[in-house]
Design a protein around this motif. Structure first.
Motif, PDB file in Angstrom:
ATOM      1  N   MET A   1       0.692  -1.182   0.218  1.00  0.00           N
ATOM      2  CA  MET A   1      -0.234   0.006  -0.349  1.00  0.00           C
ATOM      3  C   MET A   1       0.586   1.520  -0.096  1.00  0.00           C
ATOM      4  N   ILE A   2      -0.019   2.306  -0.786  1.00  0.00           N
ATOM      5  CA  ILE A   2       1.418   3.605  -0.708  1.00  0.00           C
ATOM      6  C   ILE A   2       0.113   4.954  -0.639  1.00  0.00           C
ATOM      7  N   SER A   3       0.564   5.407   0.318  1.00  0.00           N
ATOM      8  CA  SER A   3       0.678   6.394   0.444  1.00  0.00           C
ATOM      9  C   SER A   3       0.731   7.610   0.317  1.00  0.00           C
ATOM     10  N   ILE A   4      -0.458   9.668  -0.158  1.00  0.00           N
ATOM     11  CA  ILE A   4       0.593  10.733   0.373  1.00  0.00           C
ATOM     12  C   ILE A   4       0.524  10.832   1.192  1.00  0.00           C
ATOM     13  N   TYR A   5       1.834  11.806   1.989  1.00  0.00           N
ATOM     14  CA  TYR A   5       1.778  12.563   2.770  1.00  0.00           C
ATOM     15  C   TYR A   5       2.213  14.043   2.200  1.00  0.00           C
ATOM     16  N   ILE A   6       2.388  14.735   2.816  1.00  0.00           N
ATOM     17  CA  ILE A   6       2.724  16.477   3.201  1.00  0.00           C
ATOM     18  C   ILE A   6       3.948  16.513   3.885  1.00  0.00           C
ATOM     19  N   ARG A   7       4.741  16.941   4.330  1.00  0.00           N
ATOM     20  CA  ARG A   7       5.790  16.922   5.211  1.00  0.00           C
ATOM     21  C   ARG A   7       5.267  18.794   5.552  1.00  0.00           C
ATOM     22  N   LEU A   8       5.176  19.498   7.634  1.00  0.00           N
ATOM     23  CA  LEU A   8       4.852  20.298   8.061  1.00  0.00           C
ATOM     24  C   LEU A   8       5.739  20.825   8.653  1.00  0.00           C
ATOM     25  N   LYS A   9       5.509  21.916   9.168  1.00  0.00           N
ATOM     26  CA  LYS A   9       6.541  22.011  10.192  1.00  0.00           C
ATOM     27  C   LYS A   9       5.838  22.966  11.592  1.00  0.00           C
ATOM     28  N   ILE A  10       5.932  22.286  12.253  1.00  0.00           N
ATOM     29  CA  ILE A  10       4.117  22.756  12.975  1.00  0.00           C
ATOM     30  C   ILE A  10       4.712  22.474  14.660  1.00  0.00           C
ATOM     31  N   ASP A  11       4.785  24.346  15.325  1.00  0.00           N
ATOM     32  CA  ASP A  11       5.144  24.079  16.506  1.00  0.00           C
ATOM     33  C   ASP A  11       7.337  24.206  16.879  1.00  0.00           C
ATOM     34  N   GLY A  12       7.230  24.267  15.660  1.00  0.00           N
ATOM     35  CA  GLY A  12       9.199  23.683  15.221  1.00  0.00           C
ATOM     36  C   GLY A  12       9.452  22.347  15.204  1.00  0.00           C
ATOM     37  N   LYS A  13       8.662  21.708  14.937  1.00  0.00           N
ATOM     38  CA  LYS A  13       8.588  20.181  14.405  1.00  0.00           C
ATOM     39  C   LYS A  13       7.889  19.996  13.187  1.00  0.00           C
ATOM     40  N   ARG A  14       8.885  18.969  12.499  1.00  0.00           N
ATOM     41  CA  ARG A  14       7.859  18.424  11.377  1.00  0.00           C
ATOM     42  C   ARG A  14       7.485  17.374  11.323  1.00  0.00           C
ATOM     43  N   THR A  15       6.478  17.266  10.659  1.00  0.00           N
ATOM     44  CA  THR A  15       5.910  16.204  11.113  1.00  0.00           C
ATOM     45  C   THR A  15       5.529  15.907   9.055  1.00  0.00           C
ATOM     46  N   PHE A  16       4.944  14.698  10.042  1.00  0.00           N
ATOM     47  CA  PHE A  16       3.808  14.304   8.252  1.00  0.00           C
ATOM     48  C   PHE A  16       2.148  14.353   8.584  1.00  0.00           C
ATOM     49  N   ARG A  17       1.751  14.481   6.887  1.00  0.00           N
ATOM     50  CA  ARG A  17       0.148  14.770   7.465  1.00  0.00           C
ATOM     51  C   ARG A  17      -0.562  14.491   5.680  1.00  0.00           C
ATOM     52  N   ALA A  18      -1.612  13.577   5.687  1.00  0.00           N
ATOM     53  CA  ALA A  18      -1.823  13.308   4.942  1.00  0.00           C
ATOM     54  C   ALA A  18      -2.104  14.384   3.471  1.00  0.00           C
ATOM     55  N   ALA A  19      -2.251  14.330   2.543  1.00  0.00           N
ATOM     56  CA  ALA A  19      -1.756  15.241   1.649  1.00  0.00           C
ATOM     57  C   ALA A  19      -3.055  15.904   1.611  1.00  0.00           C
ATOM     58  N   PRO A  20      -3.911  17.030   1.421  1.00  0.00           N
ATOM     59  CA  PRO A  20      -4.930  16.893   0.499  1.00  0.00           C
ATOM     60  C   PRO A  20      -5.522  17.307  -0.733  1.00  0.00           C
ATOM     61  N   ALA A  21      -6.413  17.384  -0.862  1.00  0.00           N
ATOM     62  CA  ALA A  21      -7.387  16.744  -2.326  1.00  0.00           C
ATOM     63  C   ALA A  21      -6.771  17.832  -3.384  1.00  0.00           C
ATOM     64  N   GLU A  22      -6.331  18.978  -3.515  1.00  0.00           N
ATOM     65  CA  GLU A  22      -6.053  20.068  -3.756  1.00  0.00           C
ATOM     66  C   GLU A  22      -4.562  20.381  -3.508  1.00  0.00           C
ATOM     67  N   PRO A  23      -3.696  19.787  -5.048  1.00  0.00           N
ATOM     68  CA  PRO A  23      -1.842  20.143  -4.725  1.00  0.00           C
ATOM     69  C   PRO A  23      -2.066  21.943  -4.418  1.00  0.00           C
ATOM     70  N   GLY A  24      -0.755  21.179  -3.514  1.00  0.00           N
ATOM     71  CA  GLY A  24      -0.050  23.416  -2.936  1.00  0.00           C
ATOM     72  C   GLY A  24       1.732  23.143  -3.129  1.00  0.00           C
ATOM     73  N   GLU A  25       1.511  24.215  -2.789  1.00  0.00           N
ATOM     74  CA  GLU A  25       3.393  24.159  -2.758  1.00  0.00           C
ATOM     75  C   GLU A  25       3.820  23.947  -1.431  1.00  0.00           C
ATOM     76  N   HIS A  26       3.925  22.227  -0.988  1.00  0.00           N
ATOM     77  CA  HIS A  26       3.790  21.560  -0.575  1.00  0.00           C
ATOM     78  C   HIS A  26       5.239  20.570  -0.401  1.00  0.00           C
ATOM     79  N   GLU A  27       5.752  20.564   0.822  1.00  0.00           N
ATOM     80  CA  GLU A  27       6.544  18.855   0.144  1.00  0.00           C
ATOM     81  C   GLU A  27       6.537  17.336   0.132  1.00  0.00           C
ATOM     82  N   TYR A  28       6.070  16.879  -0.695  1.00  0.00           N
ATOM     83  CA  TYR A  28       5.671  15.602  -0.965  1.00  0.00           C
ATOM     84  C   TYR A  28       6.200  14.350  -0.380  1.00  0.00           C
ATOM     85  N   TRP A  29       5.777  13.119   0.179  1.00  0.00           N
ATOM     86  CA  TRP A  29       6.369  12.303   0.468  1.00  0.00           C
ATOM     87  C   TRP A  29       5.332  11.170   0.458  1.00  0.00           C
TER      88      TRP A  29
END
Length: 359
Positions: A1-29
């Motif tokens: 199984m392969i899932s698409i995530y984006i990596r964000l910086k929240i409260d100074g820490k990097r974390t992964f979140r499920a990629a939103p339906a609309e594409p954006g200027e994120h770092e995708y994993w």
């Protein structure tokens, strides 16, 4: 199984979140789960997600088929994706203090390679991949020299990742060396006649008599001018994140008339740090446009650019000074580069014809 995530910086820490339906200027994993093992794969921009996901699915299918029929499938543990390899390479260039222009050029070429590359991992790239990339660049309209330069960049990139000599040098893309050109005295006179401002005349003075690169002229400050010794200095400008090519500072002596013109220009602009500044006080990066406009008004045919002025400077001074002196004036590391800047004599020039006839 392969899932698409984006990596964000929240409260100074990097974390992964499920990629939103609309594409954006994120770092995708991509997160893959296979045989009870979870692994993350950095993709980068959104436009690379679809291909990366497809390649990863194909790899899993090959592994599954190999396991089904009792074959040994290559392990993917420790593999570096092309996107990860590109980022690592760029970061190493930045850490090594490479010039911003060199880094931007590398980013562009490697971005093209990512767009073309059918491989997900670096170790899947072979010599045929590089040759196919060269053919792809040629098909998209790049000239022979550009294709050759891009191929060299990719060879350096693959060597960085421990895969040198994928293609024998005899098979590298070739190009025909362009004939070195310089301006004649008559053409230089036309340039001066076409000038309508002191700024244009001063730019011509520096191009003709200093041999500076256009970037060196754009970052030249009044503090770089030795008004008493008739010298110009090429020095780093950290405030504009600029360093000389090959990181070498140098000093060039210029005729007194150039220093006089600079002195008069300083008197007209007493509060100006840079000699040629933009409207917001930064270096003027559009000096080439000024040269092209002058060439058009002067009726100069053929190629008109700042590099041709460097060839003119080298050619004119090669008759007066030793090759080592011309090399130092141009800021070259080796004499072979300087020799490539020297234009051949005009075969119809009167003095040249006399020397031929007298032989």
């Amino acid at each position: 199984m392969i899932s698409i995530y984006i990596r964000l910086k929240i409260d100074g820490k990097r974390t992964f979140r499920a990629a939103p339906a609309e594409p954006g200027e994120h770092e995708y994993w991509l997160k893959s789960n296979y045989s009870g093992r979870q692994k993350w794969h950095r993709v980068g921009r959104y436009d690379g997600v679809k291909k990366a996901k497809l390649l990863l699915e194909r790899e899993q299918e090959r592994n599954e088929a190999a396991r089904k029929y009792g074959l040994v499938a290559p392990a993917s543990v420790g593999h570096v994706t092309v996107a990860e390899g590109v980022e690592k390479f760029i970061q190493r260039k930045i850490a090594a203090g490479k010039r911003p222009g060199s880094i931007a050029s590398a980013r562009f070429t490697l971005g093209l390679f990512q767009e073309f590359c059918p491989c997900l991992y670096i170790d899947q790239v072979d010599g045929d991949t590089l040759l196919d990339f060269a053919a792809w660049c040629r098909k998209r309209g790049d000239g022979d020299r550009t294709v050759a330069n891009r191929f060299v960049s990719m060879a350096i990139f693959m060597k960085f990742h421990g895969k040198p000599k994928l293609v024998a040098k005899s098979d590298w893309p070739k190009y025909t060396e362009r004939r070195v050109e310089s301006y004649s005295d008559a053409e230089l006179a036309k340039f001066y006649a076409a000038c309508v401002t002191d700024r244009e005349r001063l730019l011509l003075d520096l191009l003709i008599h200093s041999g500076f690169r256009v970037g060196e002229i754009a970052h030249l400050c009044f503090s770089d001018v030795d008004f008493n010794g008739n010298k110009l200095h090429v020095q780093p400008k950290p405030q504009w994140d600029w360093v000389p090519k090959t990181h070498e500072c140098r000093t060039v002596r210029v005729p007194g008339k150039v220093i006089l013109a600079l002195s008069q220009w300083r008197d007209q602009h007493p509060n100006q740090e840079l000699i040629f500044t933009s409207r917001i006080g930064s270096p003027d990066y559009h000096l080439l446009r000024v040269v092209e406009g002058l060439a058009e008004r002067a009726g100069i045919t053929g190629r008109a650019d700042c590099h041709k002025f460097r060839s003119t400077f080298a050619t004119r001074n090669s008759a007066k000074f030793r090759p080592q002196d011309v090399q130092r004036m141009l800021g070259h590391r080796n004499i072979a580069t300087t020799m490539r800047y020297l234009a051949v004599s005009d075969l119809d020039d009167e003095e040249f014809v006399k020397k031929i006839e007298a032989a």
